[in-house]
Scaffold this motif. Structure first.
Motif, mmCIF file in Angstrom:
data_model
loop_
_atom_site.group_PDB
_atom_site.id
_atom_site.type_symbol
_atom_site.label_atom_id
_atom_site.label_comp_id
_atom_site.label_asym_id
_atom_site.label_seq_id
_atom_site.Cartn_x
_atom_site.Cartn_y
_atom_site.Cartn_z
ATOM 1 N N ILE A 118 -48.516 44.650 77.481
ATOM 2 C CA ILE A 118 -49.296 44.554 76.244
ATOM 3 C C ILE A 118 -50.176 43.301 76.238
ATOM 4 C CG2 ILE A 118 -47.578 45.866 74.947
ATOM 5 C CD1 ILE A 118 -46.771 43.207 73.592
ATOM 6 N N GLY A 119 -50.302 42.663 77.426
ATOM 7 C CA GLY A 119 -51.254 41.566 77.548
ATOM 8 C C GLY A 119 -50.679 40.174 77.554
ATOM 9 N N PHE A 120 -49.365 40.034 77.774
ATOM 10 C CA PHE A 120 -48.750 38.702 77.824
ATOM 11 C C PHE A 120 -48.188 38.439 79.222
ATOM 12 C CE2 PHE A 120 -48.515 39.726 73.271
ATOM 13 C CZ PHE A 120 -49.080 38.585 72.728
ATOM 14 N N SER A 121 -49.029 38.569 80.232
ATOM 15 C CA SER A 121 -48.571 38.412 81.617
ATOM 16 C C SER A 121 -48.313 36.959 81.992
ATOM 17 C CB SER A 121 -49.599 39.010 82.579
ATOM 18 O OG SER A 121 -50.827 38.301 82.506
ATOM 19 N N THR A 122 -48.943 36.023 81.283
ATOM 20 C CA THR A 122 -48.823 34.612 81.655
ATOM 21 C C THR A 122 -47.859 33.843 80.757
ATOM 22 O OG1 THR A 122 -50.740 34.047 80.271
ATOM 23 C CG2 THR A 122 -51.161 34.564 82.583
ATOM 24 N N MET A 123 -47.275 34.495 79.779
ATOM 25 C CA MET A 123 -46.374 33.790 78.869
ATOM 26 C C MET A 123 -44.998 33.643 79.514
ATOM 27 S SD MET A 123 -45.275 34.636 74.934
ATOM 28 C CE MET A 123 -46.868 34.165 74.289
ATOM 29 N N GLU A 124 -44.634 32.422 79.842
ATOM 30 C CA GLU A 124 -43.341 32.155 80.469
ATOM 31 C C GLU A 124 -42.501 31.165 79.667
ATOM 32 O OE1 GLU A 124 -44.158 30.865 84.408
ATOM 33 O OE2 GLU A 124 -44.904 32.823 85.084
ATOM 34 N N SER A 125 -43.127 30.430 78.772
ATOM 35 C CA SER A 125 -42.417 29.419 78.000
ATOM 36 C C SER A 125 -41.614 30.060 76.871
ATOM 37 C CB SER A 125 -43.417 28.411 77.418
ATOM 38 O OG SER A 125 -42.809 27.605 76.436
ATOM 39 N N ARG A 126 -40.351 29.704 76.780
ATOM 40 C CA ARG A 126 -39.498 30.191 75.700
ATOM 41 C C ARG A 126 -40.005 29.710 74.345
ATOM 42 N NH1 ARG A 126 -35.958 34.105 74.776
ATOM 43 N NH2 ARG A 126 -35.131 33.782 76.874
ATOM 44 N N LYS A 127 -40.567 28.495 74.314
ATOM 45 C CA LYS A 127 -41.085 27.949 73.061
ATOM 46 C C LYS A 127 -42.269 28.766 72.553
ATOM 47 C CE LYS A 127 -42.966 23.727 70.994
ATOM 48 N NZ LYS A 127 -43.381 22.315 71.231
ATOM 49 N N LYS A 128 -43.195 29.117 73.460
ATOM 50 C CA LYS A 128 -44.356 29.913 73.057
ATOM 51 C C LYS A 128 -43.936 31.306 72.602
ATOM 52 C CE LYS A 128 -47.876 27.590 75.848
ATOM 53 N NZ LYS A 128 -48.895 27.753 76.924
ATOM 54 N N LEU A 129 -42.932 31.848 73.272
ATOM 55 C CA LEU A 129 -42.429 33.159 72.870
ATOM 56 C C LEU A 129 -41.837 33.097 71.467
ATOM 57 C CD1 LEU A 129 -41.676 36.112 73.438
ATOM 58 C CD2 LEU A 129 -39.576 35.272 74.528
ATOM 59 N N GLN A 130 -41.085 32.033 71.182
ATOM 60 C CA GLN A 130 -40.485 31.885 69.861
ATOM 61 C C GLN A 130 -41.563 31.749 68.788
ATOM 62 O OE1 GLN A 130 -37.067 32.156 69.691
ATOM 63 N NE2 GLN A 130 -37.503 32.470 67.518
ATOM 64 N N GLU A 131 -42.632 31.023 69.107
ATOM 65 C CA GLU A 131 -43.744 30.895 68.161
ATOM 66 C C GLU A 131 -44.405 32.247 67.913
ATOM 67 O OE1 GLU A 131 -46.263 28.024 69.984
ATOM 68 O OE2 GLU A 131 -45.021 26.293 69.415
ATOM 69 N N LEU A 132 -44.530 33.035 68.974
ATOM 70 C CA LEU A 132 -45.131 34.362 68.854
ATOM 71 C C LEU A 132 -44.282 35.268 67.962
ATOM 72 C CD1 LEU A 132 -47.459 36.234 70.086
ATOM 73 C CD2 LEU A 132 -45.667 37.051 71.615
#
Length: 296
Positions: free
Chosen positions: A8-22
């Motif tokens: 769905i377009g999140f191929s570069t998201m690896e940080s747990r913090k950024k995921l939590q913000e999302l």
């Protein structure tokens, strides 16, 4: 991170913090919110946020007595279009969390289709009010893929296409009869499979397998809702993830006479998709049961 987030377009998201913000943003600014009390009188919720048209993340959990949200899990989704099957669907809860798997026995595929149930709230509502099973529902399937290959189609003239459709209808009728215990139908299907095996065994020595096999739908790996598919591309839509800017193909695939949408990141596709060509890849199958409006 969920393996199919890249679809769905999140191929570069690896940080747990950024995921939590999302996920926090998905709950606070959800496009759709669904709530229902389950059989234990616990208020469960599902918050869905689109990051492209029909593509997004669903965050699921419970609400406490003070209406505070308790996060449980999330999953990426693709909203399917149209109706894939009119067969009845049975649903089972997963053991580790309040998510569900659906099972549909569609004759056209030849196997029991097991899929991850999207939009679980209508089912929970029906279960809590003791109105299961609900008859007359339909099923809309969709799928996410982490990679695929585009193949040329098998060239067929009008007469061959008509013959294929006729044979398919005849085989479906035999399958339906065999399910009811018709011994003649079972014997006919067995003989047809033996003849097919003999023909393919001879032709495979000189021809490529994908020139013999037009379409297939097979279980893949150890997880029940993942499949390896080969199907014809009926329509193509290119969308952009509004957060990352990544482009995603949404392909409408006809596979074993089932029509459903598949989402795949443009960077994970080998070849150029075009209507009429074929898509080969591994998918995570999702499904939405179309309940009557009273359960929505």
């Amino acid at each position: 991170m969920h393996k199919y987030m890249r679809a769905i377009g999140f191929s570069t998201m690896e940080s747990r913090k950024k995921l939590q913000e999302l996920l926090t943003d998905a709950v606070i600014h959800a496009d759709r919110r669904s709530l229902a009390r389950n059989q234990k009188n616990i208020l469960v919720g599902e918050f869905c946020k689109d990051f492209a048209k029909g593509l997004g993340v669903a965050v699921c959990g419970e609400l406490d007595e003070e209406d505070g949200f308790i996060y449980e899990y999330y999953y990426p989704y693709l909203d399917g279009t149209g109706i894939t099957s009119y067969e009845d669907v049975s649903v089972e809860r997963h053991a580790d969390k309040e998510s569900y798997a659906g099972v549909c026995d569609d004759i056209k595929v030849g196997i029991s289709l097991i899929f991850y149930l999207k939009d679980k709230i209508p089912y929970i509502r029906a279960e809590a009010t003791n109105r299961l099973p609900v008859r007359g529902t339909t099923l809309t399937l969709s799928a996410l893929s982490t990679g695929g290959t585009i193949l040329f189609p098998i060239q067929k003239d009008a007469e061959q296409e008509q013959r294929v459709k006729k044979n398919s209808v005849a085989r479906n009728n035999l399958m339906a009869a065999a399910r009811k215990g018709d011994e003649d139908a079972i014997e006919t299907l067995t003989l047809e499979d033996m003849d097919m095996y003999t023909i393919i065994s001879k032709r495979i020595q000189k021809e490529d397998v994908f020139s013999l096999v037009d379409t297939y739908f097979m279980p893949y790996g150890v997880e029940c809702d993942q499949y390896s598919i080969l199907g014809e591309i009926m329509a193509i839509r290119l969308v952009t993830n509004e957060v990352t800017g990544e482009k995603i193909y949404i392909l409408t695939i006809c596979c074993n006479e089932l029509t459903f949408d598949v989402s795949v990141n443009i960077i994970d596709v080998y070849g150029e998709p075009q209507v009429g060509r074929r898509f080969k890849g591994v998918i995570w199958l999702q499904g939405s049961i179309n309940f009557p409006e009273e359960f929505a």
